[in-house]
Design an enzyme around this catalytic site. Structure first.
Site, mmCIF file in Angstrom:
data_model
loop_
_atom_site.group_PDB
_atom_site.id
_atom_site.type_symbol
_atom_site.label_atom_id
_atom_site.label_comp_id
_atom_site.label_asym_id
_atom_site.label_seq_id
_atom_site.Cartn_x
_atom_site.Cartn_y
_atom_site.Cartn_z
ATOM 1 N N CYS A 80 0.820 -1.212 0.000
ATOM 2 C CA CYS A 80 0.000 0.000 0.000
ATOM 3 C C CYS A 80 0.856 1.265 0.000
ATOM 4 O O CYS A 80 0.458 2.276 -0.572
ATOM 5 C CB CYS A 80 -0.964 -0.003 1.175
ATOM 6 S SG CYS A 80 -0.178 -0.110 2.799
ATOM 7 N N GLU A 127 -4.761 3.309 -7.996
ATOM 8 C CA GLU A 127 -3.868 2.351 -7.346
ATOM 9 C C GLU A 127 -3.881 1.047 -8.149
ATOM 10 O O GLU A 127 -4.891 0.342 -8.190
ATOM 11 C CB GLU A 127 -4.298 2.086 -5.907
ATOM 12 C CG GLU A 127 -3.347 1.158 -5.174
ATOM 13 C CD GLU A 127 -3.772 0.888 -3.745
ATOM 14 O OE1 GLU A 127 -2.905 0.894 -2.857
ATOM 15 O OE2 GLU A 127 -4.980 0.677 -3.513
#
Length: 487
Positions: free
Chosen positions: A288, A389
């Site tokens: 992440c 993302e």
């Protein structure tokens, strides 16, 4: 080493390991081969209800009444057992997640220390007396546990993130229900066995497996669940926040990121290259906080890219069981498809995908979910590939002119999880650190999360903090008491 237990893996509800009440199971795969690794029992809504009731009963009967010393003792015993079984758990993660064994062993090295840390800071969880204006009133605060906590973990670092949620929740006096990702549930099962061996009372830790849309939804909306801690995608996090709004649950969300790595002309380029390469290699970019936007000052862009591409060309991509492997597969066929779709999209948007690395596969790993390290050259920040993302070994390379331009581009994102910058100019470094809209900022080094320092994002990267003393506070509620001494 045989690390896969007898199958199907069962649920842990109270003091019993049990099959799902509906008899359903699901497969979990080895992403390096694409083959079934194990079968796991799937929880029903009735199983989730039973787990929540078990946790609630354990909380009311004894866990909330345990002394800080007793909770600390159990966590330290768990830490010792984890250290004993660390290699076994690392192999489970390698087989189930696909990360190289050297990476798995390294990522679990700090887990015993994390448990010992939360055991050690339990005495710091205390209230204070407040000198209010009325001298006849003694005013003080108490920090109390919340009750039953639902902990929902992702598939990329299942054990690390599980320990970092369980430690502070249990230290604060809460009981928990753990729902691992259905993609990588096996290490959570091994950890649950250690809780039993350490002597935690039945019901303090429960484990239910299954899909987020069914098992997860029932868990987060249950009336006896007081807190939800979720790590995963932003879309799911927003759905959880909406689902818990009706009964105003405490929610901690650690969500997505599109972190920038900013390289100024005066930067130590070799260090910046090492961090950029590490972020694309580590866990195949499924991290992440990985810096997936490389912002490079135009005057050194060619030099930086030359060094970075040279490093990426040498990356060994292959079997995660091989100690020489630097990068393994993506976690699933769906994730591979997603990443390849974004690489194609970037090309359609005008970027130039540059593929690197040595793909070293044999007959067993040929069907695995491998994607080589890819730089998206000639990107700009308004491309969808530079905004979304991707969660894979892909980085967008974006040029900038000066400090103001770098800050503008870096903050031009709906995410704000982490940021990295390289410069020898101390004033610039501090100005950038103040200006970056990010929960974590690293200067002349990569973002290194630590169990004893707070971690959490800005904007759509989440709410609340995990790790450090702040994680304990997230797991408690503050009560103000006023006592009239004149009566």
């Amino acid at each position: 080493m045989n690390v896969i237990d007898s199958q199907p893996y069962e649920l842990l509800i109270g003091q019993r390991w049990t099959a799902g009440s509906q008899g359903h199971t699901f497969d979990t795969l080895n992403p390096a081969t694409g083959q079934v690794l194990a079968q796991v029992h799937e929880a029903s809504e009735a199983d989730v209800d039973a787990a929540v009731r078990a946790a609630h009963e354990a909380y009311e009967k004894y866990w909330r009444k345990t002394t800080p010393a007793e909770r600390g003792r159990l966590l330290r015993r768990l830490a010792a057992l984890f250290e004993r079984d660390r290699e076994k758990i690392a192999w489970i993660e390698t087989l189930n997640v696909g990360k190289p064994i050297t990476h798995s062993l390294d990522s679990l090295k700090a887990m015993p220390s994390s448990l010992e840390y939360f055991a050690g800071i339990i005495p710091a969880v205390r209230g204070e007396t407040i000198p209010v204006g009325d001298n006849d009133v003694l005013n003080f605060t108490l920090r109390e546990p919340l009750g039953v906590c639902a902990l929902i973990t992702p598939w990329n670092y299942p054990m690390t993130l599980t320990v970092n949620k369980l430690g502070p929740a249990l230290a604060a006096g809460n009981t928990v229900i753990l729902k691992p990702s259905e993609v990588t549930p096996l290490s959570a099962m091994a950890l649950a066995r250690l809780f039993e061996e350490a002597g935690f009372p039945p019901g303090v830790v429960n484990v239910v497996n299954g899909q987020g849309a069914t098992v997860g939804e029932r868990l987060v909306t249950h009336s006896l669940v007081s807190r939800v801690s979720f790590t995963g995608g932003t879309v799911t996090g927003a759905r959880i926040q909406a689902s818990t709004a009706s009964d105003v649950k405490r929610v901690t969300l650690e969500l997505g990121g599109k972190s920038p790595l900013i390289v100024f002309a005066d930067a130590p380029l070799d260090k910046a290259v090492a961090v950029a390469a590490g972020d694309i290699i580590k866990n195949s970019g499924q991290v992440c906080i990985a810096c997936t936007r490389l912002l490079v000052q135009e005057s050194v862009r060619d030099e930086f890219l030359g060094q970075l591409q040279q490093r990426l060309d040498t990356v060994r991509v292959g079997s995660p069981s091989d100690a020489a492997t630097e990068m393994g597969p993506l976690v699933s066929a769906a994730q591979k498809k997603r990443v390849e779709k974004y690489i194609q999209l970037a090309g359609d948007e005008g970027a130039t995908p540059a593929v690197h690395g040595n793909l070293l596969l044999d007959n067993a790993t040929q069907p695995g979910f491998f994607v080589r390290p890819t730089l998206l050259l000639n990107s700009h920040n308004r491309m969808q590939s530079a905004q979304d993302e991707i969660f894979g070994p892909v980085q967008s390379v974006i040029g900038f002119r000066d400090e103001a331009d770098a800050l503008r581009i870096a903050n031009d994102s709906r995410y704000g999880l982490a940021a990295v910058l390289f410069t020898h100019d101390g004033g610039r470094a501090l100005r950038m650190a103040r200006g970056l809209q990010s929960g974590s900022v690293a200067i002349n080094t990569g973002v290194r999360t630590s169990f004893d320092a707070p971690f959490g994002g800005y904007k759509q990267s989440g709410i609340g903090k995990e790790r450090g003393l702040e994680a304990i506070y997230e797991n408690t509620q503050l009560k103000n008491v006023k006592y009239d001494m004149g009566v």
